[in-house]
Design a protein around this motif. Structure first.
Motif, mmCIF file in Angstrom:
data_model
loop_
_atom_site.group_PDB
_atom_site.id
_atom_site.type_symbol
_atom_site.label_atom_id
_atom_site.label_comp_id
_atom_site.label_asym_id
_atom_site.label_seq_id
_atom_site.Cartn_x
_atom_site.Cartn_y
_atom_site.Cartn_z
ATOM 1 N N GLU A 270 0.836 -1.215 0.000
ATOM 2 C CA GLU A 270 0.000 0.000 0.000
ATOM 3 C C GLU A 270 0.867 1.260 0.000
ATOM 4 O O GLU A 270 0.587 2.227 -0.696
ATOM 5 C CB GLU A 270 -0.936 0.016 1.219
ATOM 6 N N LEU A 271 1.936 1.219 0.819
ATOM 7 C CA LEU A 271 2.827 2.376 0.901
ATOM 8 C C LEU A 271 3.643 2.514 -0.383
ATOM 9 O O LEU A 271 3.938 3.622 -0.826
ATOM 10 C CB LEU A 271 3.759 2.258 2.118
ATOM 11 N N ALA A 272 3.998 1.374 -0.981
ATOM 12 C CA ALA A 272 4.742 1.405 -2.257
ATOM 13 C C ALA A 272 3.907 2.079 -3.339
ATOM 14 O O ALA A 272 4.419 2.843 -4.166
ATOM 15 C CB ALA A 272 5.127 -0.011 -2.677
ATOM 16 N N ALA A 273 2.584 1.837 -3.313
ATOM 17 C CA ALA A 273 1.676 2.468 -4.283
ATOM 18 C C ALA A 273 1.625 3.983 -4.064
ATOM 19 O O ALA A 273 1.619 4.761 -5.030
ATOM 20 C CB ALA A 273 0.274 1.869 -4.135
ATOM 21 N N ASP A 274 1.637 4.404 -2.777
ATOM 22 C CA ASP A 274 1.653 5.843 -2.463
ATOM 23 C C ASP A 274 2.920 6.498 -3.002
ATOM 24 O O ASP A 274 2.879 7.588 -3.581
ATOM 25 C CB ASP A 274 1.603 6.066 -0.933
ATOM 26 N N ILE A 275 4.055 5.823 -2.797
ATOM 27 C CA ILE A 275 5.345 6.386 -3.217
ATOM 28 C C ILE A 275 5.429 6.489 -4.740
ATOM 29 O O ILE A 275 6.004 7.438 -5.275
ATOM 30 C CB ILE A 275 6.513 5.567 -2.623
ATOM 31 N N ALA A 276 4.823 5.518 -5.432
ATOM 32 C CA ALA A 276 4.799 5.579 -6.898
ATOM 33 C C ALA A 276 4.069 6.837 -7.369
ATOM 34 O O ALA A 276 4.401 7.415 -8.406
ATOM 35 C CB ALA A 276 4.118 4.331 -7.460
ATOM 36 N N ASN A 277 3.082 7.296 -6.576
ATOM 37 C CA ASN A 277 2.332 8.517 -6.913
ATOM 38 C C ASN A 277 3.056 9.791 -6.474
ATOM 39 O O ASN A 277 3.137 10.758 -7.231
ATOM 40 C CB ASN A 277 0.941 8.486 -6.248
ATOM 41 N N THR A 278 3.560 9.780 -5.230
ATOM 42 C CA THR A 278 4.145 11.014 -4.674
ATOM 43 C C THR A 278 5.608 11.206 -5.046
ATOM 44 O O THR A 278 6.114 12.319 -5.036
ATOM 45 C CB THR A 278 4.011 11.032 -3.134
ATOM 46 N N GLY A 279 6.305 10.113 -5.349
ATOM 47 C CA GLY A 279 7.719 10.217 -5.718
ATOM 48 C C GLY A 279 8.650 10.164 -4.511
ATOM 49 O O GLY A 279 8.224 10.019 -3.366
ATOM 50 N N ILE A 280 9.941 10.275 -4.794
ATOM 51 C CA ILE A 280 10.987 10.229 -3.763
ATOM 52 C C ILE A 280 11.492 11.654 -3.531
ATOM 53 O O ILE A 280 11.778 12.370 -4.480
ATOM 54 C CB ILE A 280 12.155 9.321 -4.217
ATOM 55 N N VAL A 281 11.598 12.055 -2.271
ATOM 56 C CA VAL A 281 12.115 13.395 -1.936
ATOM 57 C C VAL A 281 13.554 13.251 -1.440
ATOM 58 O O VAL A 281 13.833 12.469 -0.529
ATOM 59 C CB VAL A 281 11.239 14.086 -0.860
ATOM 60 N N MET A 282 14.459 14.005 -2.064
ATOM 61 C CA MET A 282 15.879 13.939 -1.703
ATOM 62 C C MET A 282 16.285 15.186 -0.930
ATOM 63 O O MET A 282 15.963 16.301 -1.328
ATOM 64 C CB MET A 282 16.734 13.795 -2.969
ATOM 65 N N THR A 283 16.976 14.969 0.200
ATOM 66 C CA THR A 283 17.443 16.081 1.027
ATOM 67 C C THR A 283 18.923 15.885 1.363
ATOM 68 O O THR A 283 19.504 14.855 1.035
ATOM 69 C CB THR A 283 16.629 16.171 2.342
ATOM 70 N N GLY A 284 19.505 16.883 2.038
ATOM 71 C CA GLY A 284 20.923 16.813 2.409
ATOM 72 C C GLY A 284 21.816 17.355 1.305
ATOM 73 O O GLY A 284 21.445 17.354 0.132
ATOM 74 N N GLY A 285 23.001 17.812 1.693
ATOM 75 C CA GLY A 285 23.934 18.407 0.726
ATOM 76 C C GLY A 285 24.346 17.454 -0.379
ATOM 77 O O GLY A 285 24.569 17.870 -1.517
ATOM 78 N N GLY A 286 24.419 16.151 -0.066
ATOM 79 C CA GLY A 286 24.824 15.154 -1.070
ATOM 80 C C GLY A 286 23.832 15.007 -2.211
ATOM 81 O O GLY A 286 24.195 14.560 -3.300
ATOM 82 N N SER A 287 22.563 15.397 -1.967
ATOM 83 C CA SER A 287 21.544 15.265 -3.021
ATOM 84 C C SER A 287 21.759 16.287 -4.138
ATOM 85 O O SER A 287 21.146 16.195 -5.203
ATOM 86 C CB SER A 287 20.138 15.422 -2.430
ATOM 87 N N LEU A 288 22.647 17.282 -3.883
ATOM 88 C CA LEU A 288 22.936 18.303 -4.897
ATOM 89 C C LEU A 288 23.929 17.820 -5.957
ATOM 90 O O LEU A 288 24.209 18.539 -6.904
ATOM 91 C CB LEU A 288 23.483 19.571 -4.223
ATOM 92 N N LEU A 289 24.478 16.603 -5.779
ATOM 93 C CA LEU A 289 25.377 16.050 -6.800
ATOM 94 C C LEU A 289 24.613 15.947 -8.114
ATOM 95 O O LEU A 289 23.545 15.343 -8.177
ATOM 96 C CB LEU A 289 25.884 14.671 -6.369
ATOM 97 N N TRP A 290 25.164 16.549 -9.161
ATOM 98 C CA TRP A 290 24.456 16.649 -10.438
ATOM 99 C C TRP A 290 24.057 15.269 -10.973
ATOM 100 O O TRP A 290 24.859 14.341 -11.018
ATOM 101 C CB TRP A 290 25.336 17.360 -11.479
ATOM 102 N N GLY A 291 22.788 15.129 -11.338
ATOM 103 C CA GLY A 291 22.304 13.914 -11.994
ATOM 104 C C GLY A 291 21.920 12.773 -11.071
ATOM 105 O O GLY A 291 21.424 11.743 -11.528
#
Length: 341
Positions: A270-291
């Motif tokens: 059920e939660l996997a279905a929610d994530i497929a709709n809402t997407g993944i949110v990336m945070t932290g300085g490392g998420s700024l790595l291009w691509g």
């Protein structure tokens, strides 16, 4: 009494420390580096001033990071550093502040105790701990109290935390000790192996920020870096390309993507279905790595996006959760809970 007290939220990171003061927002963002005179044990510099000394100090002075892989590696230095930052953030206070500190989701009971004691000794009236993915979700503006699945990938300096959050709690999580610092080390190793040149920690970080990439770029970018030639022992300048950066960062980036995959495999349907709709949110300085967001989207088939202010998300989340201490009581860890285990 509350009017005379400034409660704090602290993102106690391996690379930097951010302090959020209730009612003011983030008031301090400094590298978690301390310079100490080894002969007198006296603090010479803290934060940005100390970071400039990394790799440039004489024998009697050491510039060090008292936090490794998201946890305390030098207790005494961390306590003094926290005391310094707390006093700088709120000045003189009539009553001791309540403090919420963000910690990686995989910390042990011993590591929790070390953070709690360091914070209390540094001047906190009471310290709460909140897991970084939870704080990052709050800071990114996600309503974590809803019965919906949200996926957070928090890539800091020492750790990457991947978590599925629903109803104010973490359902599935994974914490790995591969993040920004590991990427810097991978770049240093690659340049040493390919170009026979030894470069410093700061130079590796500059390469990562300026031309580092996790996904193939359409247009090649270049940057000059200076270091020591390992054959002649003399200074040498080399020109590094973004495609070389892609090769250098392949191992740590793959580890991060694999941890995202591992958490998705353990997520309830059920939660996997929610994530497929809402997407993944990336945070932290490392998420700024291009691509990196593109790569995660490609490998998982789920849309990944970087939060609006990824570096500050955990600090903002710890600060906002000061208002929700009663609601989040089950998610927050404090002295009494850790002591009773």
């Amino acid at each position: 009494m509350a009017a005379f007290r400034s409660d704090l939220g602290i993102d106690l990171g391996t690379a930097s420390i951010l302090v959020y003061v209730k009612g003011k927002g983030i008031v301090l963002n400094e590298p978690s580096v301390v310079a100490i005179d080894q002969n007198t044990k006296r603090f010479l510099a803290v934060g940005e001033e100390a970071r400039k000394m990394l790799g440039r100090t004489p024998g009697n002075i050491i510039a060090l990071r008292p936090l490794r892989d998201g946890v305390i590696s030098d207790y005494d230095v961390t306590e003094k550093m926290l005391k310094y930052f707390i006093q700088r953030a709120i000045g003189r206070f009539l009553f001791k502040p309540r403090v919420i500190v963000g910690v990686p989701s995989g910390v042990t009971e011993v590591e929790k105790r070390a953070v709690l004691e360091a914070s209390n000794q540094a001047g906190a009236a009471k310290t709460y701990l909140i897991e970084e993915p939870m704080a990052a979700a709050i800071g990114a503006g996600i309503d974590i109290t809803e019965p919906n699945g949200n996926m957070i990938v928090d890539i800091g300096g020492g750790t990457t935390d991947v978590a599925i959050i629903s109803l104010g709690g973490i359902v599935v999580s994974k914490s790995i000790k591969v993040a920004g610092n590991e990427c810097d080390e991978a770049i240093s190793r690659y340049i040493r192996k390919k170009h026979n040149v030894m470069i410093g920690e700061r130079s590796a970080e500059e390469l990562k920020i300026n031309i580092g990439t996790a996904y193939k770029k359409n247009k090649e970018e270049f940057m000059e870096v200076r270091g020591r030639n390992l054959v002649t022992g003399l200074p040498k300048t080399v020109n590094i390309s973004s495609s070389e950066m892609l090769e250098a960062l392949e191992e740590p980036v793959t580890n991060i993507v694999d941890s995202v995959h591992a958490v998705l495999e353990r997520t309830p349907p059920e939660l996997a279905a929610d994530i497929a709709n809402t997407g993944i949110v990336m945070t932290g300085g490392g998420s700024l790595l291009w691509g990196l967001d593109k790569l995660i989207s490609e490998k998982t088939g789920i849309d990944a996006r970087v939060a609006d202010d990824p570096v500050s998300c955990v600090a903002i989340g710890t600060g906002k959760s000061l208002d929700w201490v009663d609601v989040l009581e089950n998610s927050l860890m404090n002295d009494d809970k850790v002591r009773s285990k």
